[in-house]
Design an enzyme around this catalytic site. Structure first.
Site, PDB file in Angstrom:
ATOM      1  N   THR A  89     125.800 110.053 -12.488  1.00 53.40           N
ATOM      2  CA  THR A  89     125.773 111.109 -11.474  1.00 53.40           C
ATOM      3  C   THR A  89     127.073 111.865 -11.686  1.00 53.40           C
ATOM      4  O   THR A  89     128.093 111.257 -12.050  1.00 53.40           O
ATOM      5  CB  THR A  89     125.702 110.541 -10.034  1.00 53.40           C
ATOM      6  OG1 THR A  89     126.858 109.737  -9.803  1.00 53.40           O
ATOM      7  CG2 THR A  89     124.456 109.688  -9.800  1.00 53.40           C
ATOM      8  N   SER A 106     124.801 122.739 -40.928  1.00 48.32           N
ATOM      9  CA  SER A 106     125.680 123.893 -40.801  1.00 48.32           C
ATOM     10  C   SER A 106     125.848 124.507 -42.178  1.00 48.32           C
ATOM     11  O   SER A 106     125.901 123.799 -43.181  1.00 48.32           O
ATOM     12  CB  SER A 106     127.031 123.439 -40.254  1.00 48.32           C
ATOM     13  OG  SER A 106     128.044 124.353 -40.604  1.00 48.32           O
ATOM     14  N   LYS A 157     127.675 118.306 -40.771  1.00 46.51           N
ATOM     15  CA  LYS A 157     126.985 118.579 -39.515  1.00 46.51           C
ATOM     16  C   LYS A 157     125.486 118.286 -39.559  1.00 46.51           C
ATOM     17  O   LYS A 157     124.796 118.576 -40.519  1.00 46.51           O
ATOM     18  CB  LYS A 157     127.163 120.052 -39.112  1.00 46.51           C
ATOM     19  CG  LYS A 157     128.544 120.414 -38.630  1.00 46.51           C
ATOM     20  CD  LYS A 157     128.997 119.626 -37.405  1.00 46.51           C
ATOM     21  CE  LYS A 157     128.254 120.005 -36.152  1.00 46.51           C
ATOM     22  NZ  LYS A 157     128.697 121.301 -35.617  1.00 46.51           N
ATOM     23  N   ASN A 164     122.710 118.971 -36.500  1.00 53.52           N
ATOM     24  CA  ASN A 164     122.677 119.515 -35.144  1.00 53.52           C
ATOM     25  C   ASN A 164     121.318 119.360 -34.462  1.00 53.52           C
ATOM     26  O   ASN A 164     120.284 119.482 -35.124  1.00 53.52           O
ATOM     27  CB  ASN A 164     123.050 121.001 -35.172  1.00 53.52           C
ATOM     28  CG  ASN A 164     124.448 121.222 -35.738  1.00 53.52           C
ATOM     29  OD1 ASN A 164     125.349 120.422 -35.509  1.00 53.52           O
ATOM     30  ND2 ASN A 164     124.609 122.291 -36.494  1.00 53.52           N
ATOM     31  N   GLU A 184     118.601 122.442 -28.495  1.00 51.96           N
ATOM     32  CA  GLU A 184     119.441 123.585 -28.095  1.00 51.96           C
ATOM     33  C   GLU A 184     118.617 124.850 -27.940  1.00 51.96           C
ATOM     34  O   GLU A 184     118.765 125.593 -26.965  1.00 51.96           O
ATOM     35  CB  GLU A 184     120.530 123.821 -29.147  1.00 51.96           C
ATOM     36  CG  GLU A 184     121.561 122.717 -29.217  1.00 51.96           C
ATOM     37  CD  GLU A 184     122.499 122.951 -30.383  1.00 51.96           C
ATOM     38  OE1 GLU A 184     123.544 123.573 -30.180  1.00 51.96           O
ATOM     39  OE2 GLU A 184     122.184 122.536 -31.513  1.00 51.96           O
TER      40      GLU A 184
END
Ligand code: ARG
Length: 491
Positions: A183, A305, A311, A313, A318
């Site tokens: 929370t 990337s 990377k 991702n 997203e």
């Protein structure tokens, strides 16, 4: 008396139509409302007012509606039965042409309704010119959107159900995996990973419920409302209602042609769905971060990337989180279009479609990847367990132990709070505090209280209905497996 050549209805000069002196005769033609106009619209005006570039996707539903309408006109004796049959046969042909990519669209014909009607007139002459009897594009477009949404919603619900299934399968594969529940994005209490996933299954179920509920309300026949006030011709709306399988028909022609609240409802449901997806996406993005390392998405569902070789991702999550913005945009758009519009139809309403189509495409796009991304997600139970071993997560359990000893909860909360402060001041974790030390903070302390600092026990102790207890969650998994095994859209 002028003759305005706008578009040839046929290569064959003898079968061309003229709208001249506001009257239809053989020869050439202009826009279907051409009778009133002494001058052709400017090209820029046609470009500005057209909707064919996007409403062409309604062709199938437009044809479905026109066939039912034509059959009704025939059965009611408003047009000859033979004309009704010829119209239906030609409409099928037009449908085939459109699907074969054999149909020519032109901005002069403004929208899908006029395209199909013009094609019909081109094929059938006078018989085709009867199809729009007792109908307006105002009730026609309203019908088309309802027919379209009625189908689309079932497809969307199918997609959401697949996502629920993928989440339930992951829950089942991780029945005993414990992670910290958060929370305020701070450790709160240990929960089962399955419990966390099933929270989304619940949210998605309500998304389906909202869509299906909106579907019930839009599943009403508007045709027969005409432009605004109905018609003087003896149409049989009941015939069309049955043909198109609508449970009921609109009771007020003005409401029917003026209203798009059904579109608002569908977009609101999609916006809430997108919001829910954005939250799941955010969890996934966090879980995959190096700081959490709770999960890893499959390579097939990530991208790299162009600069940083290391990377990987979580782009699907997203982009889905980002796409939420455009779905909200579509909702804001339709609400704003309808705000303050005087009854009844106003051309503003033509702007109802692009946002709606875009939102539906967006949600379908999310649903085309999301279930597979979830199915192929790898879970790291050890990492989650490690994070959930933070003894602070069990502070509430300790307070509840005190409650069991008769201490009023508010006092128990205070006592455990004091113990947390004591531990922090002595540079100890909560589970490193000795019985004596605990007793020095509150005299009710006993040996059993030293054993609350186990995430397993914390989960096991929460068998309240709806809680994160092992049995609770197992039975929720069974519930969802059964629920989702049934007919997809039966609810
Ligand atoms: N293309 C129009 C729309 O989408 C169809 C209805 C046009 N009605 C009218 N009276 N101009 O709303």
């Amino acid at each position: 008396c002028g003759v305005f050549l706008v578009f040839p209805l046929s290569e064959e000069p003898m079968t061309c139509y003229i709208f001249s002196c506001k009257q239809l005769t053989k020869g050439d033609a202009m826009a279907l409302w051409g009778g009133r106009f002494a001058q052709d619209a400017e090209k820029c005006v046609r470009d500005f007012t057209q909707s064919i570039s996007y409403d062409k996707r309604l062709y199938k539903h437009d044809i479905e509606g026109s066939k039912a309408h034509a059959l009704m006109l025939g059965a009611s004796g408003i047009i000859p039965q033979a004309s009704a049959e010829a119209i239906c046969a030609r409409l099928d042909e037009i449908c085939g042409k459109i699907e074969a990519g054999d149909f020519k669209y032109q901005v002069e014909l403004e929208d899908i309704h006029m395209h199909i009607e013009s094609e019909l007139i081109k094929m059938l002459g006078d018989e085709g010119a009867r199809v729009h009897t007792a109908r307006s594009r105002n009730d026609q477009v309203n019908l088309d959107i309802r027919l379209y949404l009625r189908d689309e919603i079932l497809h969307l619900v199918d997609g959401i159900r697949s996502l629920q299934k993928a989440l339930v399968a992951q829950a089942e594969a991780n029945k005993r995996t414990i992670l910290p529940g958060f929370t305020h994005l701070q450790h709160a209490q240990p929960v089962l990973f399955a419990h966390h996933l099933l929270a989304y299954v619940e949210m998605l179920d309500r998304d389906c419920g909202r869509l299906l509920d909106a579907r019930k309300r839009l599943n009403v026949l508007p045709l027969g409302s005409g432009a605004i006030a109905g018609t003087t011709l003896p149409i049989d709306r009941e015939f069309v209602r049955k043909k198109l399988n609508f449970p009921s028909m609109t009771r007020n022609s003005m409401d029917a042609v003026a209203s798009r609240d059904f579109t608002c409802e569908v977009l609101a449901a999609l916006a809430i769905f997108a919001m829910n997806i954005s939250r799941l996406s955010e969890d996934i993005i966090l879980w995959m971060s190096q700081e959490f390392s709770f999960i890893m998405l499959s390579d097939a569902f990530c991208t790299g990337s162009s600069l940083m070789p290391q990377k990987k991702n979580p782009d699907i999550a997203e982009i889905s989180r980002g796409k939420t913005g455009r779905v909200y945009g579509a909702l804001m758009s339709i609400l704003t279009i309808c705000k303050g519009l005087p009854l009844t139809y106003n051309r503003d309403l033509q702007e109802d479609k692009e946002g709606l189509f875009d939102a539906i495409d967006t949600v379908n796009a999310i649903l085309s990847v999301y279930p597979h991304m979830i199915e192929t997600m790898k879970v790291f139970p050890e990492r989650m367990a490690q994070a959930a071993s933070d003894p602070g997560l069990m502070a509430t359990d300790l307070a509840e132990e005190l409650v069991r000893k008769g201490v009023p909860f508010r006092h128990a909360h205070h006592k455990v709070g004091a113990l947390v402060r004591f531990a922090a001041e002595h540079n100890k974790a909560l589970n490193e505090v000795t019985l004596e030390e605990m007793k020095s903070v509150f005299p009710e302390a006993d040996e059993a209280m030293l054993h609350v600092f186990s995430a397993e026990n914390a989960v096991a102790g929460r068998e309240v209905f709806g809680g994160t207890g092992f049995q609770q969650v197992a039975s929720q998994i069974e519930f969802w497996k059964k629920e989702l095994a049934g007919p997809e859209n039966g609810k």
